[in-house]
Design an enzyme around this catalytic site. Structure first.
Site, PDB file in Angstrom:
ATOM      1  N   LYS A   1       0.862  -1.179   0.000  1.00 26.16           N
ATOM      2  CA  LYS A   1       0.000   0.000   0.000  1.00 26.16           C
ATOM      3  C   LYS A   1       0.901   1.232   0.000  1.00 26.16           C
ATOM      4  O   LYS A   1       1.390   1.645   1.045  1.00 26.16           O
ATOM      5  CB  LYS A   1      -0.906   0.030   1.235  1.00 26.16           C
TER       6      LYS A   1
ATOM      7  N   GLY B   1       7.346   5.241   7.535  1.00 24.62           N
ATOM      8  CA  GLY B   1       6.432   6.321   7.920  1.00 24.62           C
ATOM      9  C   GLY B   1       6.765   6.791   9.321  1.00 24.62           C
ATOM     10  O   GLY B   1       7.911   6.667   9.765  1.00 24.62           O
ATOM     11  N   SER B   2       5.757   7.290  10.019  1.00 24.09           N
ATOM     12  CA  SER B   2       6.042   7.911  11.316  1.00 24.09           C
ATOM     13  C   SER B   2       6.250   6.855  12.407  1.00 24.09           C
ATOM     14  O   SER B   2       5.746   5.731  12.324  1.00 24.09           O
ATOM     15  CB  SER B   2       4.899   8.851  11.698  1.00 24.09           C
TER      16      SER B   2
ATOM     17  N   GLU C   1      11.078   1.527   8.995  1.00 19.67           N
ATOM     18  CA  GLU C   1      11.894   2.723   8.760  1.00 19.67           C
ATOM     19  C   GLU C   1      11.056   3.907   9.223  1.00 19.67           C
ATOM     20  O   GLU C   1      10.104   4.302   8.549  1.00 19.67           O
ATOM     21  CB  GLU C   1      12.211   2.883   7.264  1.00 19.67           C
TER      22      GLU C   1
ATOM     23  N   CYS D   1      13.436  11.620   5.943  1.00 21.83           N
ATOM     24  CA  CYS D   1      13.669  11.164   7.326  1.00 21.83           C
ATOM     25  C   CYS D   1      15.123  11.348   7.762  1.00 21.83           C
ATOM     26  O   CYS D   1      15.409  11.386   8.948  1.00 21.83           O
ATOM     27  CB  CYS D   1      13.208   9.724   7.493  1.00 21.83           C
TER      28      CYS D   1
ATOM     29  N   GLU E   1      10.203  15.731  15.015  1.00 23.50           N
ATOM     30  CA  GLU E   1      10.785  15.844  13.678  1.00 23.50           C
ATOM     31  C   GLU E   1      10.011  16.885  12.857  1.00 23.50           C
ATOM     32  O   GLU E   1       8.808  16.729  12.640  1.00 23.50           O
ATOM     33  CB  GLU E   1      10.681  14.490  12.989  1.00 23.50           C
TER      34      GLU E   1
HETATM   35  P1  NAD Z   1       1.188   9.677   9.066  1.00 21.31           P
HETATM   36  O1  NAD Z   1       1.833   9.034  10.230  1.00 21.31           O
HETATM   37  O2  NAD Z   1      -0.294   9.896   9.118  1.00 21.31           O
HETATM   38  O3  NAD Z   1       1.457   8.827   7.742  1.00 21.31           O
HETATM   39  C1  NAD Z   1       2.728   8.388   7.344  1.00 21.31           C
HETATM   40  C2  NAD Z   1       2.511   7.311   6.279  1.00 21.31           C
HETATM   41  O4  NAD Z   1       1.947   6.178   6.897  1.00 21.31           O
HETATM   42  C3  NAD Z   1       1.507   7.717   5.188  1.00 21.31           C
HETATM   43  O5  NAD Z   1       1.951   7.248   3.946  1.00 21.31           O
HETATM   44  C4  NAD Z   1       0.221   7.002   5.567  1.00 21.31           C
HETATM   45  O6  NAD Z   1      -0.564   6.619   4.439  1.00 21.31           O
HETATM   46  C5  NAD Z   1       0.728   5.785   6.275  1.00 21.31           C
HETATM   47  N1  NAD Z   1      -0.184   5.325   7.299  1.00 21.31           N
HETATM   48  C6  NAD Z   1      -0.898   6.087   8.167  1.00 21.31           C
HETATM   49  N2  NAD Z   1      -1.608   5.297   8.984  1.00 21.31           N
HETATM   50  C7  NAD Z   1      -1.333   4.021   8.644  1.00 21.31           C
HETATM   51  C8  NAD Z   1      -1.756   2.762   9.115  1.00 21.31           C
HETATM   52  N3  NAD Z   1      -2.590   2.643  10.161  1.00 21.31           N
HETATM   53  N4  NAD Z   1      -1.278   1.665   8.508  1.00 21.31           N
HETATM   54  C9  NAD Z   1      -0.414   1.756   7.475  1.00 21.31           C
HETATM   55  N5  NAD Z   1       0.017   2.908   6.978  1.00 21.31           N
HETATM   56  C10 NAD Z   1      -0.430   4.035   7.561  1.00 21.31           C
HETATM   57  O7  NAD Z   1       1.875  11.026   8.856  1.00 21.31           O
HETATM   58  P2  NAD Z   1       2.017  12.064   7.670  1.00 21.31           P
HETATM   59  O8  NAD Z   1       1.232  13.294   8.000  1.00 21.31           O
HETATM   60  O9  NAD Z   1       1.786  11.478   6.335  1.00 21.31           O
HETATM   61  O10 NAD Z   1       3.540  12.374   7.892  1.00 21.31           O
HETATM   62  C11 NAD Z   1       3.879  12.920   9.146  1.00 21.31           C
HETATM   63  C12 NAD Z   1       5.084  12.342   9.760  1.00 21.31           C
HETATM   64  O11 NAD Z   1       5.377  11.018   9.350  1.00 21.31           O
HETATM   65  C13 NAD Z   1       6.294  13.132   9.395  1.00 21.31           C
HETATM   66  O12 NAD Z   1       6.445  14.189  10.269  1.00 21.31           O
HETATM   67  C14 NAD Z   1       7.420  12.143   9.507  1.00 21.31           C
HETATM   68  O13 NAD Z   1       7.906  12.156  10.815  1.00 21.31           O
HETATM   69  C15 NAD Z   1       6.767  10.826   9.284  1.00 21.31           C
HETATM   70  N6  NAD Z   1       7.096  10.211   7.987  1.00 21.31           N
HETATM   71  C16 NAD Z   1       8.278   9.571   7.899  1.00 21.31           C
HETATM   72  C17 NAD Z   1       8.643   8.979   6.720  1.00 21.31           C
HETATM   73  C18 NAD Z   1       9.977   8.275   6.611  1.00 21.31           C
HETATM   74  O14 NAD Z   1      10.557   8.267   5.555  1.00 21.31           O
HETATM   75  N7  NAD Z   1      10.456   7.632   7.668  1.00 21.31           N
HETATM   76  C19 NAD Z   1       7.784   9.018   5.632  1.00 21.31           C
HETATM   77  C20 NAD Z   1       6.550   9.694   5.742  1.00 21.31           C
HETATM   78  C21 NAD Z   1       6.219  10.273   6.950  1.00 21.31           C
END
Ligand code: NAD
Length: 476
Positions: A175, A228-229, A250, A284, A381
């Protein structure tokens, strides 16, 4: 160029929106609606799982050389299609076209690297205790993988996960982000065109919570990989652990930078600002907490701020632009609150600090000097074009500042002294330490965080091993 119709990819079929709900995909530079991505229904998720289950044995048993040939062909198609793929990244994410072209090249290289490594997943022969016994440690693919990737590296992140899984012999349901679906679908198309059998790669979009819950709970899934986060990663890790499934995570970082008195402060500032403003800081590994030794502090701040003020910000399709918009309004809101809070805590704005008067989600490159440890941005972050600069006295103080957060993804050290470089690299608690430059990750190097920044590695030999489990065979 036309933005494509979006679909899910299930068992080799492109499943259009049809009568499913759709989510709008928005160009962050113009706020134009680019298209609508279908929201997967429960049946779609189950069909994707079933396709991954059925296709796994055939793909596992395909010789590594044949799997490698498909990955190499896919990489070649991605390279051939660079103009279109890069255009899609810039439309969906906003970053300058030149950065998007580099991302396509790196994503293609991930497939090439995985293709090369697929033929080197060696096992081991262990000497037996008695004559006539053969003891073997044999790596096998772990099984169908559930993968989740974010929007900020919309070609590289899905490519790392797909390439690793496929090279190891796993099938995968991924996804990607709903905010950057077209580029992910183009990567899938390159693999399909390269001859990947139907069902080995499935792609879903929709409600992230619903999809991840269903995929991770399914007995079909044997491994979870997420970018992601930290907060979402933690939730997914708990779900994976309850099913005794391995998880590669990651997660967020908050990269510290140590610039010592013996470094060239102008050269360090130039390298760090370019790294900071890449993808509008939404990376990140982005260098954020810049700790600079007192002797070069003023020179460093001045150079960083001067350069930041003159950075050319605008629509990423314009060749002269060095930084595009923020990818979504959540990041813009975060910048607003972090800057206001830092100023309230005594930091001074040396550059930027405000929205730009452009139609999209634009934020000016921002440098906050004398930003103490109590403000929000020093602890959360920023994931945006925001650098915090603070002076330090000596290495002990600098290392304590670098290690004070629970994150540990990337860190940067600038020094000409070999002993300082060695001590800093040994004592910094992060998965990646870059000394005198800012290239934190390559397809052939292991990438992954310590502490709250994640579990496991992507890339390098270590990354491929995450998708494999070792079977011990003892034969008399
Ligand atoms: P978020 O935590 O809502 O989403 C991050 C990613 O996770 C998105 O692609 C989202 O579709 C996915 N996601 C959200 N809920 C999920 C779930 N329950 N199951 C699976 N996937 C899910 O945050 P955001 O507003 O998109 O980004 C905010 C923060 O996320 C940033 O400040 C950063 O710290 C972090 N982030 C980190 C990376 C990375 O490369 N490590 C990438 C994207 C976001």
């Amino acid at each position: 160029m036309e933005y494509p119709e979006l679909n899910l990819l299930i068992d080799g079929r492109a499943v259009p929106v049809g009568n499913r709900p759709g989510l709008e995909v928005i160009d962050p530079a113009t706020l134009a609606v680019l298209g609508r991505v279908p929201v997967a229904a429960t049946e779609d998720i189950d069909e994707a799982l079933d396709a991954a289950r059925r296709s796994f044995p055939g793909w596992r048993d395909t010789p590594a050389l044949e799997r490698a040939a498909i990955l190499r062909r896919a990489a070649a198609l991605m390279r051939e299609r660079t103009p279109r793929l890069a255009w899609l990244i810039t439309r969906e994410l906003g970053k300058p076209l030149s950065e998007s072209e580099k991302e396509v090249a790196t994503a293609a290289e991930m497939f090439e690297w995985a293709a090369e490594e697929a033929r080197r997943t060696y096992g081991r022969l262990i000497p037996g205790r008695v004559g006539g016994i053969r003891q073997m440690a044999i790596p096998e693919p772990v099984g169908p993988v559930a993968a989740f990737s974010g929007w900020n590296a919309p070609a590289i992140t899905p490519s790392r996960k797909i390439a690793g899984a496929l090279a190891a012999g796993c099938s995968i349901v991924i996804k990607p982000s709903e905010e950057t679906p077209a580029i992910a679908l183009e990567i899938a198309r390159a693999l399909t065109d390269a001859g990947l059998p139907a069902g080995v790669l499935n792609m879903l979009f929709g409600d992230p919570g619903e999809i991840s819950r269903r995929l991770i709970a399914s007995p079909v899934t044997r491994m979870v990989t997420f970018t992601g986060s930290t907060s979402i990663g933690r939730d997914l890790a708990v779900m994976a652990a309850s099913g005794l499934k391995r998880a590669t995570l990651e997660l967020g970082g908050h990269a510290p930078v140590l610039v010592f008195d013996d470094a060239d402060p102008e050269a360090a500032a130039d390298a760090l600002l370019a790294a900071k403003l890449r993808n509008s800081g939404q990376i990140c590994t982005s260098p954020t907490r810049m700790y600079v030794q007192q002797g070069v502090y003023e020179r460093f701040v001045q150079r960083l701020a001067d350069r930041a003020r003159n950075w050319r910000v605008g629509n990423g399709l314009d060749a002269a632009v060095q930084m595009g918009p923020m990818a979504n309004p959540r990041r813009l809101a975060a910048m607003e609150s972090m800057v206001a809070d830092a100023v309230k805590h005594g930091a001074q704005l040396a550059a930027g600090g405000a929205r730009l008067d452009l139609p999209g989600w634009f934020w000016a490159p921002t440098v906050l000097r004398d930003a103490g440890p109590d403000c929000l941005a020093a602890n959360t972050e920023p994931f945006g074009p925001l650098a915090l600069v603070q002076p330090f006295r000596d290495a002990d103080e600098a290392l304590a500042m670098a290690n004070r957060l629970p994150f540990g993804l990337a860190s940067y050290v600038f020094t000409r002294d070999a002993a300082t470089a060695r001590i800093a690299s040994e004592r910094i608690e992060s998965g990646v330490v870059c000394i005198n430059h800012c290239q934190a990750s390559l397809p052939e190097t292991p990438f992954g965080g310590f502490k709250d920044s994640g579990l496991g590695k992507e890339g390098g030999v270590e990354g491929l091993q995450e998708f494999m489990q070792v079977k011990y065979v003892s034969q008399m």
